[in-house]
Motif scaffolding. Sequence first.
Motif, PDB file in Angstrom:
ATOM      1  N   ALA A 136       4.220   9.672 -11.440  1.00 29.16           N
ATOM      2  CA  ALA A 136       4.332  10.291  -9.926  1.00 29.16           C
ATOM      3  C   ALA A 136       3.157  10.011  -8.993  1.00 29.16           C
ATOM      4  N   VAL A 137       1.801   9.944  -9.656  1.00 24.64           N
ATOM      5  CA  VAL A 137       0.921   9.584  -8.685  1.00 24.64           C
ATOM      6  C   VAL A 137       0.892   8.142  -8.317  1.00 24.64           C
ATOM      7  N   ARG A 138       1.229   7.292  -9.388  1.00 22.43           N
ATOM      8  CA  ARG A 138       1.322   5.800  -9.092  1.00 22.43           C
ATOM      9  C   ARG A 138       2.326   5.761  -8.101  1.00 22.43           C
ATOM     10  N   ASP A 139       3.556   6.162  -8.238  1.00 16.58           N
ATOM     11  CA  ASP A 139       4.680   5.771  -7.199  1.00 16.58           C
ATOM     12  C   ASP A 139       4.433   6.693  -5.898  1.00 16.58           C
ATOM     13  N   SER A 140       3.672   7.637  -5.791  1.00 13.36           N
ATOM     14  CA  SER A 140       3.351   8.227  -4.614  1.00 13.36           C
ATOM     15  C   SER A 140       2.306   7.233  -3.806  1.00 13.36           C
ATOM     16  N   LEU A 141       1.582   6.581  -4.569  1.00  7.12           N
ATOM     17  CA  LEU A 141       0.605   5.833  -3.947  1.00  7.12           C
ATOM     18  C   LEU A 141       1.158   4.478  -3.583  1.00  7.12           C
ATOM     19  N   ILE A 142       2.105   3.978  -4.252  1.00 11.48           N
ATOM     20  CA  ILE A 142       2.869   2.757  -3.968  1.00 11.48           C
ATOM     21  C   ILE A 142       3.805   3.155  -2.672  1.00 11.48           C
ATOM     22  N   ALA A 143       4.252   4.384  -2.527  1.00 13.47           N
ATOM     23  CA  ALA A 143       4.956   4.688  -1.319  1.00 13.47           C
ATOM     24  C   ALA A 143       4.240   4.932  -0.040  1.00 13.47           C
ATOM     25  N   PHE A 144       3.064   5.505  -0.394  1.00 13.14           N
ATOM     26  CA  PHE A 144       2.202   5.403   0.763  1.00 13.14           C
ATOM     27  C   PHE A 144       1.601   3.954   1.342  1.00 13.14           C
ATOM     28  N   MET A 145       1.301   3.251   0.551  1.00 18.00           N
ATOM     29  CA  MET A 145       0.790   2.084   0.794  1.00 18.00           C
ATOM     30  C   MET A 145       1.930   1.218   1.372  1.00 18.00           C
ATOM     31  N   ALA A 146       3.075   1.297   0.871  1.00 25.56           N
ATOM     32  CA  ALA A 146       4.398   0.191   1.625  1.00 25.56           C
ATOM     33  C   ALA A 146       4.594   1.181   2.887  1.00 25.56           C
ATOM     34  N   ALA A 147       4.336   2.414   3.073  1.00 29.29           N
ATOM     35  CA  ALA A 147       4.580   2.854   4.629  1.00 29.29           C
ATOM     36  C   ALA A 147       3.632   2.460   5.134  1.00 29.29           C
ATOM     37  N   THR A 148       2.375   2.575   4.822  1.00 27.91           N
ATOM     38  CA  THR A 148       1.208   2.246   5.661  1.00 27.91           C
ATOM     39  C   THR A 148       1.067   0.646   6.027  1.00 27.91           C
ATOM     40  N   ALA A 149       1.669  -0.119   5.280  1.00 25.26           N
ATOM     41  CA  ALA A 149       2.028  -1.683   5.514  1.00 25.26           C
ATOM     42  C   ALA A 149       2.957  -1.846   6.737  1.00 25.26           C
ATOM     43  N   GLN A 150       3.915  -0.819   6.653  1.00 31.80           N
ATOM     44  CA  GLN A 150       5.042  -1.088   7.650  1.00 31.80           C
ATOM     45  C   GLN A 150       4.518  -0.539   9.014  1.00 31.80           C
ATOM     46  N   ALA A 151       3.707   0.397   8.732  1.00 25.82           N
ATOM     47  CA  ALA A 151       3.062   1.089   9.987  1.00 25.82           C
ATOM     48  C   ALA A 151       2.258   0.058  10.785  1.00 25.82           C
ATOM     49  N   GLN A 152       1.395  -0.662   9.765  1.00 22.83           N
ATOM     50  CA  GLN A 152       0.354  -1.511  10.357  1.00 22.83           C
ATOM     51  C   GLN A 152       0.860  -2.654  11.011  1.00 22.83           C
ATOM     52  N   ALA A 153       2.149  -3.136  10.404  1.00 21.95           N
ATOM     53  CA  ALA A 153       2.986  -4.196  10.982  1.00 21.95           C
ATOM     54  C   ALA A 153       3.553  -3.981  12.360  1.00 21.95           C
ATOM     55  N   GLU A 154       3.977  -2.657  12.510  1.00 18.79           N
ATOM     56  CA  GLU A 154       4.754  -2.479  13.688  1.00 18.79           C
ATOM     57  C   GLU A 154       3.707  -2.184  14.761  1.00 18.79           C
ATOM     58  N   ALA A 155       2.449  -1.684  14.355  1.00 20.07           N
ATOM     59  CA  ALA A 155       1.093  -1.388  15.326  1.00 20.07           C
ATOM     60  C   ALA A 155       0.704  -2.935  15.718  1.00 20.07           C
ATOM     61  N   THR A 156       0.497  -3.685  14.791  1.00 22.29           N
ATOM     62  CA  THR A 156       0.548  -5.034  15.229  1.00 22.29           C
ATOM     63  C   THR A 156       1.191  -5.649  16.222  1.00 22.29           C
ATOM     64  N   LYS A 157       2.357  -5.762  15.634  1.00 27.52           N
ATOM     65  CA  LYS A 157       3.210  -6.265  16.729  1.00 27.52           C
ATOM     66  C   LYS A 157       3.307  -5.449  18.167  1.00 27.52           C
ATOM     67  N   ALA A 158       3.159  -4.156  18.409  1.00 28.15           N
ATOM     68  CA  ALA A 158       2.964  -3.508  19.379  1.00 28.15           C
ATOM     69  C   ALA A 158       1.644  -4.047  20.291  1.00 28.15           C
ATOM     70  N   ALA A 159       0.533  -4.261  19.713  1.00 28.53           N
ATOM     71  CA  ALA A 159      -0.597  -4.744  20.109  1.00 28.53           C
ATOM     72  C   ALA A 159      -0.599  -6.206  20.469  1.00 28.53           C
ATOM     73  N   GLN A 160       0.263  -6.882  19.822  1.00 30.99           N
ATOM     74  CA  GLN A 160       0.523  -8.353  20.242  1.00 30.99           C
ATOM     75  C   GLN A 160       1.375  -8.214  21.442  1.00 30.99           C
ATOM     76  N   ARG A 161       2.196  -7.638  21.743  1.00 31.38           N
ATOM     77  CA  ARG A 161       3.086  -7.430  22.935  1.00 31.38           C
ATOM     78  C   ARG A 161       2.422  -6.889  23.883  1.00 31.38           C
ATOM     79  N   ALA A 162       1.286  -5.995  23.879  1.00 32.61           N
ATOM     80  CA  ALA A 162       0.421  -5.537  24.832  1.00 32.61           C
ATOM     81  C   ALA A 162      -0.686  -6.816  25.169  1.00 32.61           C
TER      82      ALA A 162
END
Length: 214
Positions: free
Chosen positions: A114-140
Amino acid sequence: MQAILYARVSTADQTLAHQRTQAEKAGFIIDQVIADEGVSGVSVPFADRPQASRLFDILRAGDVLVCRWVDRLGRDYDDVKNTINALMNKGIVVKTVINGFTFDGATKDPIQKAVRDSLIAFMAATAQAQAEATKAAQRAGIDHAKASADADTRYPGRKPSYSRSQLDHVVAALAGPSPSVSTIARDSGLTRQTVLRIRDDLAGAEAALARWGL
């Protein structure tokens, strides 16, 4: 057992040599490098990348797949999470250079899983959030560069002291848990001041690269 480094190179500044050197500096002994060049990590799913799909044929149980960070393993939350789970189900160990995480399917303890899967989920979500933030910053950054095209042509300012790959590294590392500015600076080859400037003004960092066509 073999250790394979998977690298995705989407821009001219993201070199295979840099990613391998970074992994070796972190203590990894790499037996083979598999790379997708010119492939977008935002629009192309992991399984649809020519070289990434080969990994499922090459890797065997007990092998280690090394990647710079989990954002190399998918285009969004579901893709990253499903890719890591598919690799673990084959008995493959996934290790990241940034933050030094290890994911495997060895444990049978439900709490540890459960701890491992939660960490994977957190990092996957962080990766998507970082990608979206990067795209927004690139557009800006692009919008800013376009809005002041005349001024930027006459005086584009000092050339950035960082490359595209270094900026991507800093952004990914800052998105990780408990990021250390000093560690990020050392791993990226930048000064602490540069890392802090990027952290505090990502849009401005992207704009500087855009003005110089980087």
